[in-house]
Design a protein around this motif. Sequence first.
Motif, PDB file in Angstrom:
ATOM      1  N   MET A  95       0.847  -1.201   0.000  1.00  0.00           N
ATOM      2  CA  MET A  95       0.000   0.000   0.000  1.00  0.00           C
ATOM      3  C   MET A  95       0.878   1.246   0.000  1.00  0.00           C
ATOM      4  N   GLN A  96       0.542   2.150  -0.870  1.00  0.00           N
ATOM      5  CA  GLN A  96       1.300   3.387  -0.961  1.00  0.00           C
ATOM      6  C   GLN A  96       0.795   4.399   0.067  1.00  0.00           C
ATOM      7  N   GLY A  97       1.732   5.045   0.738  1.00  0.00           N
ATOM      8  CA  GLY A  97       1.378   6.084   1.689  1.00  0.00           C
ATOM      9  C   GLY A  97       1.152   7.422   0.996  1.00  0.00           C
ATOM     10  N   THR A  98       0.408   8.279   1.669  1.00  0.00           N
ATOM     11  CA  THR A  98       0.135   9.620   1.152  1.00  0.00           C
ATOM     12  C   THR A  98       1.174  10.573   1.711  1.00  0.00           C
ATOM     13  N   VAL A  99       2.071  11.047   0.839  1.00  0.00           N
ATOM     14  CA  VAL A  99       3.194  11.875   1.258  1.00  0.00           C
ATOM     15  C   VAL A  99       2.849  13.345   1.068  1.00  0.00           C
ATOM     16  N   ASP A 100       3.136  14.133   2.077  1.00  0.00           N
ATOM     17  CA  ASP A 100       2.939  15.585   2.007  1.00  0.00           C
ATOM     18  C   ASP A 100       4.233  16.257   2.445  1.00  0.00           C
ATOM     19  N   GLY A 153       6.630   1.679   7.389  1.00  0.00           N
ATOM     20  CA  GLY A 153       6.773   1.391   5.976  1.00  0.00           C
ATOM     21  C   GLY A 153       8.227   1.570   5.565  1.00  0.00           C
ATOM     22  N   ARG A 154       8.447   1.649   4.281  1.00  0.00           N
ATOM     23  CA  ARG A 154       9.807   1.859   3.786  1.00  0.00           C
ATOM     24  C   ARG A 154       9.773   2.915   2.676  1.00  0.00           C
ATOM     25  N   LEU A 173       3.786   1.309   2.582  1.00  0.00           N
ATOM     26  CA  LEU A 173       3.406   1.014   3.958  1.00  0.00           C
ATOM     27  C   LEU A 173       3.413  -0.490   4.218  1.00  0.00           C
ATOM     28  N   HIS A 174       3.699  -0.845   5.489  1.00  0.00           N
ATOM     29  CA  HIS A 174       3.616  -2.227   5.934  1.00  0.00           C
ATOM     30  C   HIS A 174       2.187  -2.484   6.398  1.00  0.00           C
ATOM     31  N   GLY A 175       1.390  -3.175   5.614  1.00  0.00           N
ATOM     32  CA  GLY A 175       0.009  -3.436   5.990  1.00  0.00           C
ATOM     33  C   GLY A 175      -0.912  -2.352   5.468  1.00  0.00           C
ATOM     34  N   ALA A 176      -2.198  -2.604   5.616  1.00  0.00           N
ATOM     35  CA  ALA A 176      -3.209  -1.704   5.064  1.00  0.00           C
ATOM     36  C   ALA A 176      -3.382  -0.458   5.897  1.00  0.00           C
ATOM     37  N   THR A 177      -3.111  -0.541   7.197  1.00  0.00           N
ATOM     38  CA  THR A 177      -3.307   0.604   8.074  1.00  0.00           C
ATOM     39  C   THR A 177      -2.064   0.841   8.887  1.00  0.00           C
ATOM     40  N   GLY A 178      -1.910   2.016   9.373  1.00  0.00           N
ATOM     41  CA  GLY A 178      -0.779   2.379  10.225  1.00  0.00           C
ATOM     42  C   GLY A 178      -1.228   3.335  11.294  1.00  0.00           C
TER      43      GLY A 178
END
Length: 293
Positions: A1-6, A138-139, A200-205
Amino acid sequence: MQGTVDGFSYGMVTPLTAYVMACLGAALGLRCVTRSLGNDRSWKPGWLALGAASIGCGIWTMHFIAMIGFQVEESRIRYDVGLTILSLAVAIAVVALGVFAVGYRGGNTTTLIIAGAFTGLGVAAMHYIGMAAIRLNGRLQYDVGTVALSVVIAIVAATAALWAAVAIRGFLTSLGASLVMGVAVSGMHYTGMAAVSVHLHGATGTPGDGGSAYSLLLPMLIGPVLFLLLAGVVVMFDPMLVLGDSDRNRATIRGRTVAQSAERPARPGALFEAPSATERRTYESGAPARRGW
């Protein structure tokens, strides 16, 4: 899953503040190098070291002030203390190598190319070591082409800074060069940040609030910022760094003229020369005479 980067979570506050710090470090560094090259009697290693530390602290401070605005919506961001400190040491060390190279070997083309390339690679290494200090759920992933572009910008910026350090002498021209260097360093940083994506590691963080990042970054920024302010005080109270070339040259010529006048012996018989018309009128009017006759 890709994280939302700001990267601009506080708008233009962090980029502008980071730019100011990069310009401050560059301006102080350029003036210190100019001081070491402009006066053979100055303590060259000390001024070069102060200049390198100023530029390195300015670059590092710029990076982490900009990183305050970096957030991932799905994860809290933290920083590894050891790697963060290592990135500061790398920034100062690589800039010092380039500054000392041009300070002692001069600004010939070969020296500038080698020192600029090495310093630029070091600045890029500082940036990515600082990025490696990030801890989140995540990484980080990087676009290779954009990373390569950021490295090229770093090398060009470092080479331009070293050239300006040996070629520019006036205060206003150094100030203009530091503004350009601030743009180059900031451009390198945000080009590198454009290469970043978060997997991200997993669907939620854990939702990111940035609190843990601030609790580390803000105290660590205090030291380099205070150092830059103290370096600014040293520069402000050194007249050779504040005066422009024309003023400095006039002061030097005037000092040499006074010294030569003091050492020149008086002409034999000068006391027995005929008085000038002005002295004769002064004597006849009853005013005190200057020659004693």
